[in-house]
Design a protein around this motif. Sequence first.
Motif, PDB file in Angstrom:
ATOM      1  N   TYR A 137       0.675  -1.014  -0.119  1.00  0.00           N
ATOM      2  CA  TYR A 137      -0.108  -0.055   0.043  1.00  0.00           C
ATOM      3  C   TYR A 137       0.877   1.321  -0.117  1.00  0.00           C
ATOM      4  N   GLU A 267      -5.663   3.171   1.859  1.00  0.00           N
ATOM      5  CA  GLU A 267      -5.775   2.137   1.335  1.00  0.00           C
ATOM      6  C   GLU A 267      -6.174   0.804   2.242  1.00  0.00           C
ATOM      7  N   ARG A 300     -16.498   0.880  -0.831  1.00  0.00           N
ATOM      8  CA  ARG A 300     -15.175   0.654  -0.986  1.00  0.00           C
ATOM      9  C   ARG A 300     -14.346   0.771   0.042  1.00  0.00           C
ATOM     10  N   PRO A 302     -11.460   0.387   3.409  1.00  0.00           N
ATOM     11  CA  PRO A 302     -10.128  -0.179   3.157  1.00  0.00           C
ATOM     12  C   PRO A 302      -9.984  -1.519   3.513  1.00  0.00           C
TER      13      PRO A 302
END
Length: 340
Positions: A137, A267, A300, A302
């Motif tokens: 990430y 992320e 969405r 993480p």
Amino acid sequence: MRGGDKKRVFGGLDLGGTKIQAVLLDEQGNVLSQARRVTPQKGGPPAILEELFGTLQEAARMVKLKPSELAGVGVGAPGAVDPVAGVLLHAGNLPGWDAPHPLAEVLSKKLNVPVFLGNDVQVAVAADARLGAGRPYQSLLGVWWGTGVGGGIYLAGRRWMGRGAAGEIGHMVVRRGGARCSCGRRGCMEAYAGRAAMERRARKAAERGEKTKLFSLMEKHGKDRLSSGIWLQALKQEDGLAERLIARAIRMLGAGVASAVNLLDVEAVIIGGGLGTRLGQPYVERIAEAMRPHLFVPQRPPDVRLSELGDLGGAIGAALLAQPSREGRSEARGSTRAHP
Ligand SMILES: [Zn+2]
């Protein structure tokens, strides 16, 4: 290796309230050896420094090195650290460490190598970001769930330090006017999820006569506090109080961590720390679940992952302090420092 140069080896020391963990690391981040000793409970900084030296020497001896042959040594310490001066300002859970002490300078003279000092949680998050679960990430949030709740932030591949104190996710306010926190304020996430806060709450409940196996397990294992292992044992035995306090901690972690994600849109979230590591993957999944209702972009979420380096992460991260940064995993700071 360059032209027959000796391989560069770095030492890392994780200084905790109960144990000192040493590792030796090569330039690729491989652990060459490790040693662990008990933190002296008497004698203050001189006794602790002597034991730091001894633990490192023990790890070095296993690979036939002297401490003076190391390329550098890093120390991760709890509490407030001045990384530039190498001074450990104060550390509440280190016995007798109640005044600033130039740890890096004193240890450097003893070892005859450069010594770097960092905050224990910051270095552990850095280790996972560079060598562990955070590797894939560019942006991540480390949440270190232990005695307290600490953290670290990486944005665009760089550690975000703010003015020196960024990442204190434990002090996100999850309930205005709520439970009293170790920082003196109210309603911080740590006041619900920190192991010390949960232990205080459990003791009060037990004093009120609530049935729990937590304290009998503690005595059985010869402990004087509710360690992460004791919490895990109690959960395995379906202890009602332990389950209730952990569920409450997870709800608060869900709210606080999701709020941080809403702000930073990282992320990944990496869960580490003594309790996070010990409770492991099923509880990481429960935290991810508890975050969901609070996420602004729930479709969405993480990635929420368990730290890969576990118990050694602190010492590995400390060793990385002594190693020049690679892969652009460097520091990003705000314009001014909080504690000049
Ligand atoms: Zn607080």
